[in-house]
Design a protein around this motif. Structure first.
Motif, PDB file in Angstrom:
ATOM      1  N   ILE A  23     -10.345  -0.534   0.720  1.00  0.00           N
ATOM      2  CA  ILE A  23      -9.287   0.248   1.359  1.00  0.00           C
ATOM      3  C   ILE A  23      -8.936  -0.336   2.719  1.00  0.00           C
ATOM      4  O   ILE A  23      -7.764  -0.610   3.022  1.00  0.00           O
ATOM      5  N   LEU A  24      -9.932  -0.552   3.557  1.00  0.00           N
ATOM      6  CA  LEU A  24      -9.664  -1.023   4.918  1.00  0.00           C
ATOM      7  C   LEU A  24      -9.156  -2.462   4.931  1.00  0.00           C
ATOM      8  O   LEU A  24      -8.277  -2.816   5.732  1.00  0.00           O
ATOM      9  N   GLU A  25      -9.677  -3.294   4.035  1.00  0.00           N
ATOM     10  CA  GLU A  25      -9.189  -4.679   3.977  1.00  0.00           C
ATOM     11  C   GLU A  25      -7.726  -4.730   3.543  1.00  0.00           C
ATOM     12  O   GLU A  25      -6.926  -5.484   4.098  1.00  0.00           O
ATOM     13  N   SER A  26      -7.369  -3.917   2.550  1.00  0.00           N
ATOM     14  CA  SER A  26      -5.982  -3.924   2.079  1.00  0.00           C
ATOM     15  C   SER A  26      -5.035  -3.410   3.154  1.00  0.00           C
ATOM     16  O   SER A  26      -3.954  -3.974   3.366  1.00  0.00           O
ATOM     17  N   LEU A  27      -5.425  -2.360   3.867  1.00  0.00           N
ATOM     18  CA  LEU A  27      -4.573  -1.836   4.935  1.00  0.00           C
ATOM     19  C   LEU A  27      -4.496  -2.812   6.103  1.00  0.00           C
ATOM     20  O   LEU A  27      -3.430  -2.984   6.717  1.00  0.00           O
ATOM     21  N   GLY A  28      -5.601  -3.453   6.409  1.00  0.00           N
ATOM     22  CA  GLY A  28      -5.593  -4.433   7.485  1.00  0.00           C
ATOM     23  C   GLY A  28      -4.683  -5.611   7.201  1.00  0.00           C
ATOM     24  O   GLY A  28      -4.123  -6.215   8.125  1.00  0.00           O
ATOM     25  N   ALA A  29      -4.517  -5.942   5.923  1.00  0.00           N
ATOM     26  CA  ALA A  29      -3.635  -7.054   5.561  1.00  0.00           C
ATOM     27  C   ALA A  29      -2.199  -6.792   6.003  1.00  0.00           C
ATOM     28  O   ALA A  29      -1.481  -7.711   6.417  1.00  0.00           O
ATOM     29  N   PHE A  30      -1.763  -5.543   5.911  1.00  0.00           N
ATOM     30  CA  PHE A  30      -0.404  -5.211   6.341  1.00  0.00           C
ATOM     31  C   PHE A  30      -0.243  -5.406   7.845  1.00  0.00           C
ATOM     32  O   PHE A  30       0.765  -5.931   8.317  1.00  0.00           O
ATOM     33  N   LYS A  31      -1.231  -4.975   8.609  1.00  0.00           N
ATOM     34  CA  LYS A  31      -1.178  -5.168  10.058  1.00  0.00           C
ATOM     35  C   LYS A  31      -1.194  -6.653  10.399  1.00  0.00           C
ATOM     36  O   LYS A  31      -0.467  -7.107  11.288  1.00  0.00           O
ATOM     37  N   ARG A  32      -2.019  -7.413   9.705  1.00  0.00           N
ATOM     38  CA  ARG A  32      -2.102  -8.850   9.960  1.00  0.00           C
ATOM     39  C   ARG A  32      -0.767  -9.531   9.677  1.00  0.00           C
ATOM     40  O   ARG A  32      -0.380 -10.496  10.354  1.00  0.00           O
ATOM     41  N   ALA A  33      -0.031  -9.033   8.684  1.00  0.00           N
ATOM     42  CA  ALA A  33       1.270  -9.608   8.340  1.00  0.00           C
ATOM     43  C   ALA A  33       2.362  -9.223   9.336  1.00  0.00           C
ATOM     44  O   ALA A  33       3.455  -9.796   9.297  1.00  0.00           O
ATOM     45  N   GLY A  34       2.081  -8.238  10.202  1.00  0.00           N
ATOM     46  CA  GLY A  34       3.057  -7.866  11.216  1.00  0.00           C
ATOM     47  C   GLY A  34       3.613  -6.474  11.086  1.00  0.00           C
ATOM     48  O   GLY A  34       4.508  -6.088  11.846  1.00  0.00           O
ATOM     49  N   ALA A  35       3.111  -5.677  10.135  1.00  0.00           N
ATOM     50  CA  ALA A  35       3.622  -4.321   9.958  1.00  0.00           C
ATOM     51  C   ALA A  35       3.232  -3.450  11.148  1.00  0.00           C
ATOM     52  O   ALA A  35       2.105  -3.508  11.636  1.00  0.00           O
ATOM     53  N   ALA A  36       4.179  -2.618  11.582  1.00  0.00           N
ATOM     54  CA  ALA A  36       3.882  -1.640  12.630  1.00  0.00           C
ATOM     55  C   ALA A  36       3.021  -0.521  12.087  1.00  0.00           C
ATOM     56  O   ALA A  36       2.266   0.115  12.834  1.00  0.00           O
ATOM     57  N   GLY A  37       3.131  -0.251  10.790  1.00  0.00           N
ATOM     58  CA  GLY A  37       2.356   0.802  10.164  1.00  0.00           C
ATOM     59  C   GLY A  37       2.471   0.728   8.662  1.00  0.00           C
ATOM     60  O   GLY A  37       3.245  -0.076   8.112  1.00  0.00           O
ATOM     61  N   ILE A  38       1.705   1.583   7.994  1.00  0.00           N
ATOM     62  CA  ILE A  38       1.623   1.562   6.538  1.00  0.00           C
ATOM     63  C   ILE A  38       1.755   2.966   5.990  1.00  0.00           C
ATOM     64  O   ILE A  38       1.070   3.881   6.459  1.00  0.00           O
ATOM     65  N   ILE A  39       2.630   3.146   5.001  1.00  0.00           N
ATOM     66  CA  ILE A  39       2.691   4.398   4.247  1.00  0.00           C
ATOM     67  C   ILE A  39       1.698   4.250   3.102  1.00  0.00           C
ATOM     68  O   ILE A  39       1.772   3.293   2.323  1.00  0.00           O
ATOM     69  N   THR A  40       0.752   5.183   2.986  1.00  0.00           N
ATOM     70  CA  THR A  40      -0.310   5.018   2.002  1.00  0.00           C
ATOM     71  C   THR A  40      -0.894   6.355   1.578  1.00  0.00           C
ATOM     72  O   THR A  40      -0.992   7.291   2.384  1.00  0.00           O
ATOM     73  N   TYR A  41      -1.318   6.423   0.325  1.00  0.00           N
ATOM     74  CA  TYR A  41      -2.029   7.593  -0.191  1.00  0.00           C
ATOM     75  C   TYR A  41      -3.472   7.619   0.311  1.00  0.00           C
ATOM     76  O   TYR A  41      -4.148   8.637   0.210  1.00  0.00           O
ATOM     77  N   PHE A  42      -3.942   6.495   0.840  1.00  0.00           N
ATOM     78  CA  PHE A  42      -5.300   6.410   1.361  1.00  0.00           C
ATOM     79  C   PHE A  42      -5.420   6.925   2.793  1.00  0.00           C
ATOM     80  O   PHE A  42      -6.515   6.873   3.369  1.00  0.00           O
ATOM     81  N   ALA A  43      -4.344   7.394   3.394  1.00  0.00           N
ATOM     82  CA  ALA A  43      -4.347   7.698   4.823  1.00  0.00           C
ATOM     83  C   ALA A  43      -5.510   8.581   5.269  1.00  0.00           C
ATOM     84  O   ALA A  43      -6.213   8.232   6.232  1.00  0.00           O
ATOM     85  N   PRO A  44      -5.767   9.740   4.630  1.00  0.00           N
ATOM     86  CA  PRO A  44      -6.863  10.580   5.144  1.00  0.00           C
ATOM     87  C   PRO A  44      -8.235   9.930   4.988  1.00  0.00           C
ATOM     88  O   PRO A  44      -9.086  10.047   5.864  1.00  0.00           O
ATOM     89  N   VAL A  45      -8.438   9.230   3.878  1.00  0.00           N
ATOM     90  CA  VAL A  45      -9.720   8.542   3.664  1.00  0.00           C
ATOM     91  C   VAL A  45      -9.891   7.441   4.700  1.00  0.00           C
ATOM     92  O   VAL A  45     -10.949   7.296   5.328  1.00  0.00           O
ATOM     93  N   ALA A  46      -8.834   6.644   4.888  1.00  0.00           N
ATOM     94  CA  ALA A  46      -8.909   5.548   5.839  1.00  0.00           C
ATOM     95  C   ALA A  46      -9.111   6.049   7.265  1.00  0.00           C
ATOM     96  O   ALA A  46      -9.885   5.472   8.031  1.00  0.00           O
ATOM     97  N   ALA A  47      -8.436   7.135   7.619  1.00  0.00           N
ATOM     98  CA  ALA A  47      -8.579   7.675   8.970  1.00  0.00           C
ATOM     99  C   ALA A  47     -10.012   8.115   9.229  1.00  0.00           C
ATOM    100  O   ALA A  47     -10.548   7.901  10.333  1.00  0.00           O
ATOM    101  N   ARG A  48     -10.650   8.714   8.229  1.00  0.00           N
ATOM    102  CA  ARG A  48     -12.048   9.108   8.390  1.00  0.00           C
ATOM    103  C   ARG A  48     -12.957   7.889   8.542  1.00  0.00           C
ATOM    104  O   ARG A  48     -13.872   7.879   9.363  1.00  0.00           O
ATOM    105  N   LEU A  49     -12.674   6.850   7.751  1.00  0.00           N
ATOM    106  CA  LEU A  49     -13.484   5.649   7.855  1.00  0.00           C
ATOM    107  C   LEU A  49     -13.309   4.974   9.215  1.00  0.00           C
ATOM    108  O   LEU A  49     -14.276   4.502   9.814  1.00  0.00           O
ATOM    109  N   LEU A  50     -12.091   4.961   9.702  1.00  0.00           N
ATOM    110  CA  LEU A  50     -11.814   4.317  10.987  1.00  0.00           C
ATOM    111  C   LEU A  50     -12.372   5.119  12.153  1.00  0.00           C
ATOM    112  O   LEU A  50     -12.685   4.554  13.201  1.00  0.00           O
ATOM    113  N   GLY A  51     -12.521   6.418  11.940  1.00  0.00           N
ATOM    114  CA  GLY A  51     -13.052   7.264  12.992  1.00  0.00           C
ATOM    115  C   GLY A  51     -14.555   7.347  12.990  1.00  0.00           C
ATOM    116  O   GLY A  51     -15.165   7.927  13.901  1.00  0.00           O
ATOM    117  N   ALA A  52     -15.171   6.765  11.935  1.00  0.00           N
ATOM    118  CA  ALA A  52     -16.621   6.859  11.781  1.00  0.00           C
ATOM    119  C   ALA A  52     -17.354   6.019  12.824  1.00  0.00           C
ATOM    120  O   ALA A  52     -16.831   5.000  13.274  1.00  0.00           O
TER     121      ALA A  52
END
Length: 338
Positions: A309-338
């Motif tokens: 999950i985090l690697e796939s979302l990070g790929a968008f940021k690495r490519a230059g995206a300001a943000g990502i629309i995703t169904y993983f948002a709540p899961v990812a936010a918890r992981l990033l806040g851990a």
């Protein structure tokens, strides 16, 4: 200025900067945070939650549950939610008339979510396909999608959403000229602060299938009159790059505040080119098919779910995206806040 020449081994050992977690974090080039996420969510007209079989972990939410999710988003630091409707098939028609219902499920959800968590931005999909019995994004006549007649309905839909309190309107239909007409209508109605995130480069993709189940979208026909068999006359050809830049340029000129590339990961090259070319807020949509693939692989033990999950979302940021629309948002936010 050209980069300094690299020293030779053993003076240069790039592994020095990877030897411990603290130094890896210190020199990390791309950082993903909950503030980079938009939570993609489907709301339905009934009560409670209804699981989506092709998207394990995702459910259609009632208006009440969507409001509770907005509160959760605020707690998790997720800045915005993108909502999409599931409509009872028996209530749909050929022109998507329920898209203009001022008491429809999306309108009720926007109001409930803004009441519950006004600090969380709400983005509404401006499109007819969840409301049409044929599953297309526009008005059909003699087997053709009518561009201008569709725009008229989209503008009316967008104005109703803005009046309900939507912060961002996201036209996803890919009709020519719809951003400019919508921007003009918003200005004329006193909604000058409502933002437009255009689905500027939206491809005719195989990765949308689970979403169509999630919203109960009608099955496309086989090319017969009145029901074209695919969306290739309005969504983009997956082989094209330069066309994407033309689409983005037009939408920016017409008044889009932000632009989007959809799908996400199969089109990281497009994300990068758009971000570098236009220097405007560029978003990527990690679509339902991408979500489903990751969940299928992790469900079978083939991948580590949290890392994937985090690697796939990070790929968008690495490519230059300001943000990502995703169904993983709540899961990812918890992981990033851990």
């Amino acid at each position: 200025m050209s980069p300094a020449p690299l020293a030779a081994y053993p003076a240069l050992r790039l592994r020095r900067l990877r030897q411990a977690d603290w130094v890896r974090r210190l020199v990390r080039e791309t950082v993903l945070t909950p503030s980079d996420l938009i939570w993609s969510m489907v709301v339905h007209e009934g009560e409670g939650e209804i699981p989506v079989s092709s998207m394990p972990g995702v459910s259609r939410l009632s208006v009440k549950k969507a409001a509770e999710a907005a509160v959760e988003a605020r707690k998790l630091g997720i800045p915005a939610i993108a909502i999409f409707p599931h409509i009872d098939g028996a209530r749909k028609d050929a022109t998507g008339s329920l898209a203009l219902d001022p008491n429809g499920v999306i309108i009720r959800a926007v109001k409930a979510m803004k009441d519950a968590a006004p600090e969380v931005g709400i983005m509404c999909d401006v499109a007819l396909d969840p409301f049409t019995d044929h599953g297309h994004d526009g008005v059909i006549e003699n087997g053709r999608i009518l561009n201008d007649a569709t725009i008229e309905k989209l503008v009316a839909q967008g104005l109703i959403q803005a009046e309900a309190g939507a912060d961002i309107l996201a036209p996803s239909d890919m009709m020519d000229g719809r951003v400019g007409v919508l921007r003009q209508a918003l200005e004329g109605a006193g909604h000058q602060d409502v933002m437009i995130m255009s689905y500027a480069a939206k491809y005719a993709s195989a990765f949308y299938g689970p979403y169509r189940e999630a919203i109960g979208s009608g099955k496309l026909g086989t090319g017969s009159v009145g029901n074209p068999g695919d969306k290739k006359t309005y969504q983009m050809d997956h082989a094209n790059t330069e066309e994407a830049l033309r689409e983005v340029a037009l939408d920016i000129a017409e008044g889009a505040d932000m632009v989007m590339v959809k799908p996400g990961m199969p089109y990281l090259d497009i994300v990068q080119r758009v971000a570098e070319t236009f220097r405007v807020p560029t978003f990527a949509f990690q679509v339902s098919g991408e979500y489903a693939m990751i969940k299928a692989a992790t469900g079978n033990g083939w991948l580590d779910e949290e890392r994937a999950i985090l690697e796939s979302l990070g790929a968008f940021k690495r490519a230059g995206a300001a943000g990502i629309i995703t169904y993983f948002a709540p899961v990812a936010a918890r992981l990033l806040g851990a």
